[in-house]
Design an enzyme around this catalytic site. Structure first.
Site, PDB file in Angstrom:
ATOM      1  CG  ASN A 179       3.112  -7.464   6.987  1.00 32.50           C
ATOM      2  OD1 ASN A 179       2.359  -6.744   6.343  1.00 32.50           O
ATOM      3  ND2 ASN A 179       4.111  -6.992   7.688  1.00 32.50           N
ATOM      4  CD  GLU A 295       4.731   4.542   5.026  1.00 34.80           C
ATOM      5  OE1 GLU A 295       5.918   4.188   5.138  1.00 34.80           O
ATOM      6  OE2 GLU A 295       4.326   5.649   5.423  1.00 34.80           O
ATOM      7  CB  CYS A 329       7.851  -3.801   6.548  1.00 38.16           C
ATOM      8  SG  CYS A 329       6.946  -2.800   7.745  1.00 38.16           S
ATOM      9  CD  GLU A 500       0.390   6.696   5.459  1.00 39.94           C
ATOM     10  OE1 GLU A 500      -0.140   5.897   6.238  1.00 39.94           O
ATOM     11  OE2 GLU A 500       0.167   6.679   4.235  1.00 39.94           O
TER      12      GLU A 500
HETATM   13  P1  NAD Z   1       2.308  -6.547  -2.445  1.00 43.21           P
HETATM   14  O1  NAD Z   1       2.945  -5.303  -2.915  1.00 43.21           O
HETATM   15  O2  NAD Z   1       2.373  -7.746  -3.290  1.00 43.21           O
HETATM   16  O3  NAD Z   1       0.749  -6.313  -2.169  1.00 43.21           O
HETATM   17  C1  NAD Z   1       0.295  -5.302  -1.306  1.00 43.21           C
HETATM   18  C2  NAD Z   1      -1.096  -4.886  -1.705  1.00 43.21           C
HETATM   19  O4  NAD Z   1      -1.029  -4.270  -2.987  1.00 43.21           O
HETATM   20  C3  NAD Z   1      -2.080  -6.043  -1.844  1.00 43.21           C
HETATM   21  O5  NAD Z   1      -3.341  -5.633  -1.347  1.00 43.21           O
HETATM   22  C4  NAD Z   1      -2.133  -6.261  -3.347  1.00 43.21           C
HETATM   23  O6  NAD Z   1      -3.333  -6.826  -3.778  1.00 43.21           O
HETATM   24  C5  NAD Z   1      -1.991  -4.835  -3.853  1.00 43.21           C
HETATM   25  N1  NAD Z   1      -1.486  -4.692  -5.224  1.00 43.21           N
HETATM   26  C6  NAD Z   1      -0.667  -5.524  -5.911  1.00 43.21           C
HETATM   27  N2  NAD Z   1      -0.437  -5.040  -7.152  1.00 43.21           N
HETATM   28  C7  NAD Z   1      -1.104  -3.858  -7.245  1.00 43.21           C
HETATM   29  C8  NAD Z   1      -1.246  -2.874  -8.264  1.00 43.21           C
HETATM   30  N3  NAD Z   1      -0.652  -3.000  -9.452  1.00 43.21           N
HETATM   31  N4  NAD Z   1      -1.994  -1.786  -8.003  1.00 43.21           N
HETATM   32  C9  NAD Z   1      -2.611  -1.633  -6.819  1.00 43.21           C
HETATM   33  N5  NAD Z   1      -2.519  -2.541  -5.805  1.00 43.21           N
HETATM   34  C10 NAD Z   1      -1.776  -3.644  -6.023  1.00 43.21           C
HETATM   35  O7  NAD Z   1       2.931  -6.822  -1.006  1.00 43.21           O
HETATM   36  P2  NAD Z   1       2.648  -8.060  -0.041  1.00 43.21           P
HETATM   37  O8  NAD Z   1       3.376  -9.250  -0.546  1.00 43.21           O
HETATM   38  O9  NAD Z   1       1.198  -8.149   0.251  1.00 43.21           O
HETATM   39  O10 NAD Z   1       3.337  -7.532   1.315  1.00 43.21           O
HETATM   40  C11 NAD Z   1       4.669  -7.693   1.634  1.00 43.21           C
HETATM   41  C12 NAD Z   1       5.449  -6.423   1.397  1.00 43.21           C
HETATM   42  O11 NAD Z   1       4.879  -5.343   2.123  1.00 43.21           O
HETATM   43  C13 NAD Z   1       6.876  -6.536   1.894  1.00 43.21           C
HETATM   44  O12 NAD Z   1       7.752  -5.990   0.961  1.00 43.21           O
HETATM   45  C14 NAD Z   1       6.867  -5.692   3.168  1.00 43.21           C
HETATM   46  O13 NAD Z   1       8.123  -5.174   3.541  1.00 43.21           O
HETATM   47  C15 NAD Z   1       5.923  -4.630   2.799  1.00 43.21           C
HETATM   48  N6  NAD Z   1       5.411  -3.945   3.986  1.00 43.21           N
HETATM   49  C16 NAD Z   1       5.794  -2.645   4.208  1.00 43.21           C
HETATM   50  C17 NAD Z   1       5.354  -2.004   5.351  1.00 43.21           C
HETATM   51  C18 NAD Z   1       5.738  -0.569   5.636  1.00 43.21           C
HETATM   52  O14 NAD Z   1       5.091   0.043   6.485  1.00 43.21           O
HETATM   53  N7  NAD Z   1       6.739  -0.001   4.996  1.00 43.21           N
HETATM   54  C19 NAD Z   1       4.523  -2.664   6.259  1.00 43.21           C
HETATM   55  C20 NAD Z   1       4.172  -3.982   5.989  1.00 43.21           C
HETATM   56  C21 NAD Z   1       4.611  -4.625   4.848  1.00 43.21           C
END
Ligand code: NAD
Length: 518
Positions: A179, A295, A329, A500
Site C-alpha cells: 500500500n 506491524e 493501515c 518501531e
Molecule cells: P500481506 O501480509 O499479504 O503481504 C505483506 C508482505 O508479506 C508481502 O511482501 C508478501 O509477499 C509477504 N508475505 C506473504 N506471506 C508471507 C510469508 N508466509 N512469509 C514471509 N512473507 C510473506 O499483506 P498485504 O496484502 O501486502 O498488505 C495489506 C496489509 O498490510 C493490511 O492488513 C494492512 O493493514 C497491513 N499494513 C499494516 C501496516 C502497519 O504499519 N501496521 C502498514 C501498512 C499495511
C-alpha cells in the site's frame, strides 16, 4: 548508464513514463533482484509474477519469482557484509544515509511517478510518501549521532560501573506490503543500516517497481547490462558497501517465507496482514532469539463527539477514511457519531465526500484485481445485510479499464456485521451512532484490532479521558496521520507485536548487554 536507462532515470512525468512504456514492444518492464550491489537475473528465468497497472488493468511489470537459491544468495551477501558494516563508525553510516536521502530527494519526481503508476495512488499522495521516505533516512542518519546511553556507579559489597552496551543484531529480513511501497520499505531499511545491521528487503509482489534496481527489457538486455534505476541504483550511487542491503522479489509463501526462516537471518521486521504475521511467528517460533517486529492490520475507529465544529471535523474524518483509496493501515474505516449530531454529520459528510473524493481526480483505483474482488465481496455482504449506500454502489463484477471503486459510505449496519468488524482496506467506511462516551469507548474497543484511532472533540478533558482508554497504539485527536519519527509506532491486540520509531527501532535492530565493571 546507457541512453535508455538514462532516459528512464530522468522520467519524471506520468506522460513521459506512459510514452516510454508504449514505445516498448511488450509495453511492460521486467525487474531484477539486487544482490551484492549487482543486478541479478533470478534463477528460474521462466518464472515471473505479473503486475498490472491499476489504472488500466494492463500488464505493467514482470516481477521475478525468486526461489530458495536466489534468497540464499541474497542472505549470504548480507551475511558476508555484516562483519565489516557492523564495525563502521556512526559517522560513516550517517554520511551514507544522508547521501541516500539526498539522491532520493534529487530524484523525487521519478520516484513519485513510478510509485503512482505502480500502486495507483494519486501523484499528490505519492509525493507525500516519497518525502517521508527521504525523512526516514534523514531521521536515522542523525539519530545515531545523538544516541543517549546510561551508566551508573553501584556501591555495594563490590562497587561497579554499570552500563548498557548495544550491538547490531545481524542480518534482517525486511518485508513490506503493497500500500505504501517506498515509504514502508525505507522505514525498515533506514534503521536497519543505521544501527549497523545488514539486510534483505522483499517488497510486495503486487508493487515492486520503486524498489526495483534495474529495468531490463528483452531488447535492452541484449544491448546493455548496466541500465539501472530507482532504489538499488540509489544505494550504488550513495556508495553503500556491497551486500549491506539487498533486494529480492518474489511471492510471500515462496521467497518471503524462505527468507524469514533462514537461520542466517537474525531478525524480521514485517509489515503486512495479520494472517501473514501469524504465519511468520509460527515459522520462527523455534528460533527463539530471532528478533521479530510485526506491524499488522487495523480496523480503526473515528469517534465524533457532539461538541465538534463540523467544518473542521468532517474533512479529518473523510481524509482518514479515503486517503490512498482507504488503503492505509491507519485509515479510520468505522465512524461513530454522537446521536445528537448524527443526522447533521451524516448529511454534511456525504456532501463533502461527493464533492471532494472523485475517482480519477482525487481518488485512485485500488491496487489489483484480487483486491478489487475482495472489496466488492464486502460490499455485496453489506447489500445482503440491507446496509444503506449513502455514497457508492456495488462495482461491476468484471472491471474493464482499471480497478475503480467509488468512495462508499455505508449506514445501517449492525455492530456484529463483518463489514463493521473486518479490515476491508479500500474506499469503504461505515457510519453508526452512539449515545454516551462510555458506549463510544466500548464500540471503539470492541474489535480484535488495535492499531489506530481518531477522536474528534473540542473538550480538552475528554481528549485525555477517552484517548487513554482506547486500545490502539496510535491515538490522534483532531488530526490524523501526523507522525514524529522518534515516537512509538505499532499496534495493540491483533495489530502487532513490538514498536518501531526512534529508540524503539533501536530495540528492534540491536542487542543489549549490561556490563558491570569492578
Ligand atoms: P500481506 O501480509 O499479504 O503481504 C505483506 C508482505 O508479506 C508481502 O511482501 C508478501 O509477499 C509477504 N508475505 C506473504 N506471506 C508471507 C510469508 N508466509 N512469509 C514471509 N512473507 C510473506 O499483506 P498485504 O496484502 O501486502 O498488505 C495489506 C496489509 O498490510 C493490511 O492488513 C494492512 O493493514 C497491513 N499494513 C499494516 C501496516 C502497519 O504499519 N501496521 C502498514 C501498512 C499495511
Amino acid at each position: 548508464m546507457t541512453a535508455i536507462s538514462e532516459q528512464m532515470w530522468e522520467l519524471d512525468t506520468v506522460e513521459g513514463v506512459r510514452d516510454f512504456l508504449s514505445s516498448l514492444p511488450d509495453n511492460h518492464i521486467r525487474l531484477q533482484n539486487f544482490i551484492g550491489n549487482d543486478f541479478a537475473q533470478h534463477s528460474d528465468p521462466d518464472n515471473w509474477i505479473e503486475s498490472f497497472n491499476p489504472r488500466t488493468g494492463n500488464l505493467l511489470a514482470k516481477v521475478p519469482q525468486s526461489n530458495a537459491s536466489d534468497v540464499s544468495r541474497a542472505v549470504e551477501a548480507a551475511s558476508q557484509a555484516f562483519p565489516s558494516w557492523s564495525k563502521t563508525s556512526r559517522q560513516e553510516r550517517s554520511d551514507i544515509l544522508l547521501r541516500i536521502a539526498a539522491i532520493i530527494h534529487e530524484k523525487k519526481e521519478v520516484f513519485a511517478v513510478w510509485e503512482s503508476l505502480d500502486q495507483g495512488k494519486t501523484l499528490a499522495r505519492a509525493r507525500v510518501e516519497v518525502e517521508r521516505a527521504i525523512s526516514n533516512f534523514r531521521y536515522f542518519a542523525t539519530y545515531i549521532l545523538h544516541e543517549e546511553g546510561s551508566a551508573r556507579f553501584v556501591d555495594g559489597q563490590i562497587s561497579t560501573l554499570t552500563y548498557e552496551h548495544r550491538s547490531p543484531v545481524g542480518v534482517f529480513a525486511l518485508i513490506s506490503p503493497w500500500n505504501m511501497p517506498l515509504y514502508l520499505l525505507t522505514w525498515k531499511i533506514a534503521p536497519c543500516i543505521a544501527f549497523g545491521c545488514t539486510g534483505v528487503a522483499k517488497p510486495s509482489e503486487v508493487t515492486s517497481v520503486t524498489a526495483f534496481c534495474k529495468e531490463l527489457f528483452i531488447q535492452i538486455q541484449v544491448k546493455s547490462t548496466h541500465s539501472s534505476l530507482v532504489l538499488g541504483e540509489v544505494f550504488r550511487q550513495a556508495k553503500l558497501p556491497a551486500g549491506v542491503m539487498n533486494l529480492i522479489f518474489g511471492d510471500g509463501p515462496g521467497a518471503g517465507s524462505t527468507l524469514v526462516r533462514s537461520p542466517l537471518v537474525r531478525g524480521v521486521s514485517f509489515t503486512g496482514g495479520i494472517r501473514t504475521g501469524i504465519t511468520i511467528r509460527r515459522d520462527t517460533v523455534e528460533d527463539i532469539g530471532k528478533h521479530l517486529s510485526l506491524e499488522l492490520g487495523g480496523k480503526n475507529p473515528t469517534l465524533v463527539f457532539d461538541d465538534v465544529d463540523l467544518d473542521q471535523a468532517i474533512p479529518i474524518a473523510a481524509q482518514a477514511a479515503f486517503e490512498n483509496s482507504g488503503q492505509i493501515c491507519l485509515c479510520g474505516s468505522r465512524i461513530y457519531v454522537h446521536r445528537a449530531i448524527y443526522d447533521r454529520f451524516v448529511s454534511a459528510f456525504v456532501d463533502y465526500v461527493k464533492k471532494n473524493y472523485r475517482c480519477g481526480e482525487t481518488v485512485g483505483p485500488v491496487v489489483s484485481l484480487a483486491h478489487y474482488d475482495k472489496i466488492r465481496s464486502y460490499l455485496l455482504q453489506a447489500q445482503s445485510e440491507k446496509a444503506t449506500f449513502l455514497t457508492g454502489e456495488i462495482p461491476v463484477e468484471i472491471p474493464t479499464g482499471g480497478y475503480w471503486i467509488e468512495p462508499t459510505v455505508l449506514g445501517d449496519l449492525g455492530t456484529e456485521s463483518i463489514v463493521m468488524r473486518e479490515e476491508i482496506f479500500g474506499p469503504v467506511v461505515t457510519i453508526a451512532p452512539f449515545d454516551t462516551e462510555h458506549e463510544a469507548i466500548r464500540l471503539a474497543n470492541d474489535n480484535p484490532n488495535g492499531l489506530a484511532s481518531i477522536l474528534l472533540t473540542r473538550d480538552g478533558s475528554r481528549m485525555r479521558r477517552v484517548g487513554e482508554q482506547i486500545d490502539a497504539g496510535l491515538v490522534w485527536v483532531n488530526c490524523w496521520l501526523v507522525r514524529e519519527l522518534g515516537t512509538a509506532f505499532g499496534g495493540m491486540k491483533a495489530s502487532g507485536t513490538g514498536r518501531e520509531g526512534g529508540a524503539h527501532s533501536r530495540d528492534v535492530f540491536t542487542n543489549l548487554r549490561t556490563l558491570h565493571i569492578r
